[in-house]
Design an enzyme around this catalytic site. Structure first.
Site, PDB file in Angstrom:
ATOM      1  N   SER A 194       0.927  -1.230   0.050  1.00 20.83           N
ATOM      2  CA  SER A 194       0.345  -0.090   0.073  1.00 20.83           C
ATOM      3  C   SER A 194       0.522   0.941   0.109  1.00 20.83           C
ATOM      4  CB  SER A 194      -1.118  -0.225   1.012  1.00 20.83           C
ATOM      5  OG  SER A 194      -1.401   1.357   0.887  1.00 20.83           O
ATOM      6  N   HIS A 195      -0.025   1.880   1.011  1.00 20.93           N
ATOM      7  CA  HIS A 195       0.684   3.804   1.111  1.00 20.93           C
ATOM      8  C   HIS A 195       2.852   3.528   1.306  1.00 20.93           C
ATOM      9  CE1 HIS A 195      -0.588   2.367   5.077  1.00 20.93           C
ATOM     10  NE2 HIS A 195       0.622   2.759   5.602  1.00 20.93           N
ATOM     11  N   ASP A 245      -2.839   6.306  -3.579  1.00 17.45           N
ATOM     12  CA  ASP A 245      -1.557   5.754  -2.699  1.00 17.45           C
ATOM     13  C   ASP A 245      -1.343   4.418  -3.323  1.00 17.45           C
ATOM     14  OD1 ASP A 245      -3.692   3.560  -2.232  1.00 17.45           O
ATOM     15  OD2 ASP A 245      -2.492   3.062  -0.711  1.00 17.45           O
ATOM     16  N   LYS A 278     -11.524  -0.322  -0.407  1.00 12.42           N
ATOM     17  CA  LYS A 278     -12.101   1.019  -0.859  1.00 12.42           C
ATOM     18  C   LYS A 278     -11.274   1.379  -2.010  1.00 12.42           C
ATOM     19  CE  LYS A 278      -7.570   2.307   2.626  1.00 12.42           C
ATOM     20  NZ  LYS A 278      -7.429   0.622   2.722  1.00 12.42           N
ATOM     21  N   ASP A 329      -5.952   2.367  -3.462  1.00  9.08           N
ATOM     22  CA  ASP A 329      -6.998   2.094  -2.873  1.00  9.08           C
ATOM     23  C   ASP A 329      -7.471   3.663  -1.501  1.00  9.08           C
ATOM     24  OD1 ASP A 329      -5.093   2.075  -0.254  1.00  9.08           O
ATOM     25  OD2 ASP A 329      -6.715   0.016  -0.275  1.00  9.08           O
ATOM     26  N   ARG A 330      -6.762   4.281  -1.931  1.00  8.87           N
ATOM     27  CA  ARG A 330      -6.738   5.336  -0.324  1.00  8.87           C
ATOM     28  C   ARG A 330      -6.898   6.633  -1.674  1.00  8.87           C
ATOM     29  NH1 ARG A 330      -2.909   5.286   4.397  1.00  8.87           N
ATOM     30  NH2 ARG A 330      -3.359   3.720   4.921  1.00  8.87           N
ATOM     31  N   ASP A 344      -1.232   1.236  -3.854  1.00  8.53           N
ATOM     32  CA  ASP A 344      -1.781   0.095  -4.516  1.00  8.53           C
ATOM     33  C   ASP A 344      -3.497   1.217  -4.868  1.00  8.53           C
ATOM     34  OD1 ASP A 344      -2.773   0.403  -1.556  1.00  8.53           O
ATOM     35  OD2 ASP A 344      -3.456  -1.638  -1.458  1.00  8.53           O
TER      36      ASP A 344
HETATM   37  C1  VG1 Z   1      -4.000   1.788   8.736  1.00  2.55           C
HETATM   38  C2  VG1 Z   1      -4.878   2.880   8.623  1.00  2.55           C
HETATM   39  C3  VG1 Z   1      -6.509   2.189   7.833  1.00  2.55           C
HETATM   40  C4  VG1 Z   1      -5.813   1.648   6.733  1.00  2.55           C
HETATM   41  C5  VG1 Z   1      -4.755   0.748   6.467  1.00  2.55           C
HETATM   42  C6  VG1 Z   1      -4.891  -0.132   5.253  1.00  2.55           C
HETATM   43  O1  VG1 Z   1      -3.846   1.251   9.543  1.00  2.55           O
HETATM   44  O2  VG1 Z   1      -5.185   3.768   9.915  1.00  2.55           O
HETATM   45  O3  VG1 Z   1      -7.301   3.524   8.489  1.00  2.55           O
HETATM   46  O4  VG1 Z   1      -6.953   0.978   6.249  1.00  2.55           O
HETATM   47  O5  VG1 Z   1      -3.628   2.034   7.169  1.00  2.55           O
HETATM   48  O6  VG1 Z   1      -4.745   1.415   4.643  1.00  2.55           O
HETATM   49  P1  VG1 Z   1      -2.642   1.505  11.030  1.00  2.55           P
HETATM   50  O7  VG1 Z   1      -2.944   0.023  11.168  1.00  2.55           O
HETATM   51  O8  VG1 Z   1      -1.945   1.573  10.133  1.00  2.55           O
HETATM   52  O9  VG1 Z   1      -3.504   2.521  11.272  1.00  2.55           O
HETATM   53  V1  VG1 Z   1      -3.279   0.506   2.670  1.00  2.55           V
HETATM   54  O10 VG1 Z   1      -4.043   1.811   2.017  1.00  2.55           O
HETATM   55  O11 VG1 Z   1      -2.586  -0.602   3.291  1.00  2.55           O
HETATM   56  O12 VG1 Z   1      -4.726  -0.593   2.117  1.00  2.55           O
HETATM   57 CO    CO Z   2      -3.349   1.585   0.162  1.00  2.51          CO
END
Ligand code: VG1
Ligand code: CO
Length: 545
Positions: free
Chosen positions: A115-116, A279, A378, A283-284, A281
Site C-alpha cells: 500500500s502506502h 496511494d 476502498k 485504494d486511497r 495500490d
Molecule cells: C492504516 C490505516 C487504516 C487502513 C490501513 C490499510 O492502518 O490507519 O485506516 O485501513 O492502513 O490501508 P494502521 O493500522 O497502520 O493504522 V492501505 O491503503 O494499506 O490498504
Molecule cells: Co492502500
C-alpha cells in the site's frame, strides 16, 4: 513438473491483520514468500480442492512484484487451480483486483502490495488474500492463515519458464491456464456504469482543470485512461503517472506531507479546480479543492450527502459505515438521511459483512479511504470520479460544496498526529497505562470539558457476531470533541502511535479556522493525558494529517 519442497514455519505475520507486510529483504530471503502463499492455500482450500477454480493475481508494481507473481503462478498450478487471471505487467490496483474477482466469479485473489509504505530494494513488500466477494479476508480466515504459517512443513510448486506478463492473452503452466488481462478494462467498464461519463466529459470540455498525482504508483495507468483519454482532461492532468518500482524514492502515501507538491499547487494562484492523489495500490484518495484541503472524514460525509447526484446512487444510500477513529461528520449526514451509521474497527475488512448484507452503501476511513458497495475495497479513482460527478451536477467549487455542507451539518475539525518508529515497549506501556486511567474519567472535567465516555473500543460484528476487542482507546466529551489513541497494525519497524483528534463546531461563522489552530487545546490535552512527549522523548509528531 510439480514438486514438493520441504520447508519450516515462518514468523512475522501479525494475527488480526489481513495480510503480510515486511521488508523486501525478508520476503525475498529463503522460502518466506512460498511459505506464506502455501499457508494461504492450505487455510482456504475447499474440500474439493481448487479444481475448476480461478485465482486473480496482481500488484502495485513495486520492487519484487514481478518475481513474486511468477512464484504465485507456479504455486497456483501445483496446488491445482484451473486458471489464473493476472494483470498485464503484473499490475492490478487493489480496487481493480476486487472488481476482477467479482466480475469473473473467481475463487479469490492474491494482491501484492504494501500500500502506502515505501518500495524499492530496501523498502516494503506485502501480500494479502481476498475472497470471492472481492474483499480482504475476514479475521477467522486470517487467523487460519496465521495458524498455517506456524506449522507449515512443505509447499507445492512447479518448474518451468516464467509466464510472459507483457503479452495479453492465454498461456499454460502445466494444466493451468494463465490469462494476462488488461488491468484497466474491467474497472473502467464498472466506472462507466456508476457515473455519468457524458456529464464529466462536458465538465472537462467547459474548462474544468484537474491535477491528479499518481505518486509513481499503480493508479497511473488507470488515471491516464479514465481522466485523460475517456473524459478529456488536458494531457498532463495526471502527474507522476508511470508506476516505478521504488515510487521515485517517495512514500506513495497521499497526505499533506507526502503529496506536498500537490498540496502547494492547490494553495497557489495557479491552482486547478480539483487536486487529487492516490496511494501505492490505488485504494486511497486525497481530495483538495482550490485553496481548501478536504479532510478524508469530511470527504466521506460530503460524498454521502451528495451521492444521489451520481447515477449509481440515484435511489439513495441505505447506510454508511465508518471506522471508529473517523470523525462523526458522516454520522450527522446519516441522521439527516434517516439511514444507519455503523462504527467499525480500523481496516476495510470490517466493512465486508455489512456490504455483503446490503446494510450500507458507502464506507470510509479517516486515513483517506472511501468506497462503496461496487467492490469490496476502498477505491481511490472511484472517489475522485464521485467528487467530479457531484461538482459537475452542482456546478460549484469544492469550497462552496464544503462550506454549504458545514453550514447545514456543522463542522468536525479533525486531525491525526502520528508518532512513527517508536520503541515498541514504550508505546505499549503508554497504551497500557492510559487504558488503566480510562474507567475513572467519565463524569470528570478535563480542561473545562466534561468527559462523556472513555473506553477501549470493542466491536461485535452485527452480521456474524464475531468480537474484535482492543481496537483503540477513545475519550469522548460532552461537547462532541473526541481523542482516540491506537497503535498502527501496518508499520514495519518499531511501533507507530496514532492520535486522532476532533472537535465539533456548529457555528457557521467559525468554519474558516485553520485546522491545527482550531484543535490546539485538544492536542495539548491528548499529550498530557497519555504523556506522549515525556515518555517518547519526541517533541513533535512524525506526520500530521
Ligand atoms: C492504516 C490505516 C487504516 C487502513 C490501513 C490499510 O492502518 O490507519 O485506516 O485501513 O492502513 O490501508 P494502521 O493500522 O497502520 O493504522 V492501505 O491503503 O494499506 O490498504
Ligand atoms: Co492502500
Amino acid at each position: 513438473m510439480k514438486r514438493t519442497v520441504a520447508t519450516a514455519p515462518i514468523a512475522g505475520m501479525k494475527p488480526g491483520t489481513s495480510g503480510l507486510r515486511k521488508k523486501v529483504t525478508e520476503f525475498a530471503a529463503g522460502h518466506y514468500l512460498p511459505n506464506f502463499v502455501q499457508s494461504v492455500f492450505d487455510a482456504v482450500r475447499p474440500e474439493s480442492g481448487f479444481a475448476g477454480q480461478c485465482l486473480v493475481v496482481g500488484g502495485d508494481g513495486r520492487f519484487y512484484n514481478l518475481e513474486a507473481i511468477q512464484v504465485v503462478i507456479r504455486m497456483a498450478a501445483a496446488n491445482g487451480f484451473a486458471r489464473v487471471l493476472v494483470g498485464q505487467g503484473g499490475i492490478l490496483s487493489t480496487p481493480a483486483a476486487s472488481c476482477v474477482i467479482r466480475q469473473h466469479a473467481a475463487f479469490g485473489g492474491l494482491i501484492l502490495s504494501a500500500s502506502h509504505n515505501p518500495g524499492g530494494p530496501d523498502g516494503d513488500f506485502g501480500i494479502k488474500f481476498n475472497g470471492a466477494n472481492g474483499g480482504p479476508a475476514a479475521e477467522k480466515v486470517t487467523d487460519a492463515i496465521h495458524a498455517c504459517t506456524l506449522k507449515i512443513a512443505e509447499f507445492q510448486t512447479t518448474d518451468g519458464p516464467d509466464v510472459d506478463l507483457s503479452r495479453i492473452g492465454r498461456q499454460w503452466v502445466e494444466a493451468m491456464e494463465v490469462e494476462v488481462i488488461d488491468p484497466v478494462a474491467d474497472y473502467l467498464a464498472l466506472m462507466q456504469r456508476l457515473f455519468d461519463f457524458d456529464a464529466l466529459r462536458r465538465l472537462f470540455a467547459s474548462g474544468f482543470t484537474l491535477a491528479f498525482d499518481a505518486m509513481h504508483a499503480v493508479t497511473g495507468p488507470y488515471a491516464h485512461a479514465i481522466f485523460e483519454r475517456e473524459l478529456g482532461a488536458a494531457p498532463g492532468s495526471v502527474r507522476n503517472g508511470t508506476p516505478l518500482p521504488d515510487f521515485g524514492g517517495h512514500h506513495p502515501d497521499p497526505n499533506r506531507v507526502h503529496a506536498k507538491d500537490l498540496y502547494e499547487l492547490l494553495m497557489s494562484p495557479q491552482a486547478p479546480d480539483l487536486g487529487a492523489a492516490s496511494d501505492g495500490d490505488g485504494d486511497r484518495n486525497l481530495i483538495i479543492g482550490r485553496g481548501l484541503f478536504v479532510a478524508p472524514s469530511d470527504s466521506l460525509a460530503m460524498l454521502a450527502a451528495n451521492a444521489h447526484l451520481a447515477p449509481a446512487y440515484r435511489a439513495g444510500i441505505v447506510g454508511i459505515a465508518r471506522s471508529m477513529p473517523t470523525s462523526g461528520a458522516a454520522d450527522r449526514v446519516a441522521q439527516a438521511l434517516g439511514v444507519p451509521c455503523y462504527e467499525t474497527p480500523t481496516g476495510w475488512k470490517f466493512f465486508g459483512n455489512l456490504l455483503d448484507a446490503g446494510k450500507v452503501t458507502l464506507c470510509g476511513e479517516e486515513s483517506a479511504g472511501t468506497g462503496s458497495d461496487h467492490v469490496r475495497e476502498k477505491d481511490g479513482i472511484w472517489a475522485v470520479l464521485l467528487w467530479l460527478n457531484i461538482l459537475a451536477v452542482r456546478r460549484q467549487s469544492v469550497r462552496q460544496v464544503a462550506h454549504e455542507h458545514w453550514a447545514r451539518f456543522g463542522r468536525n475539525y479533525y486531525t491525526r498526529h502520528d508518532h512513527e518508529d517508536l520503541d515498541s515497549a514504550i508505546a505499549q506501556g503508554l497504551m497500557r497505562d492510559l487504558a488503566a486511567q480510562l474507567p475513572s474519567l467519565p463524569g470528570t472535567m478535563l480542561d473545562g470539558k466534561v468527559v462523556a465516555m472513555a473506553d477501549d473500543f470493542s466491536y461485535v460484528d452485527p452480521i456474524d457476531g464475531s468480537v474484535s476487542s482492543g481496537q483503540g482507546l477513545r475519550i469522548g466529551f460532552a461537547d462532541g470533541s473526541r481523542i482516540v489513541y491506537r497503535l498502527s497494525g501496518t508499520g514495519t519497524s518499531g511501533a507507530t502511535l496514532r492520535v486522532y483528534i476532533e472537535r465539533f463546531e456548529p457555528d457557521a461563522s467559525l468554519h474558516d479556522q485553520e485546522t491545527q489552530a482550531a484543535l490546539a487545546d485538544l492536542v495539548g490535552l491528548a499529550d498530557r493525558l497519555a504523556g506522549i512527549r515525556e515518555r517518547t522523548g519526541r517533541q513533535t509528531p512524525s506526520v500530521i494529517t
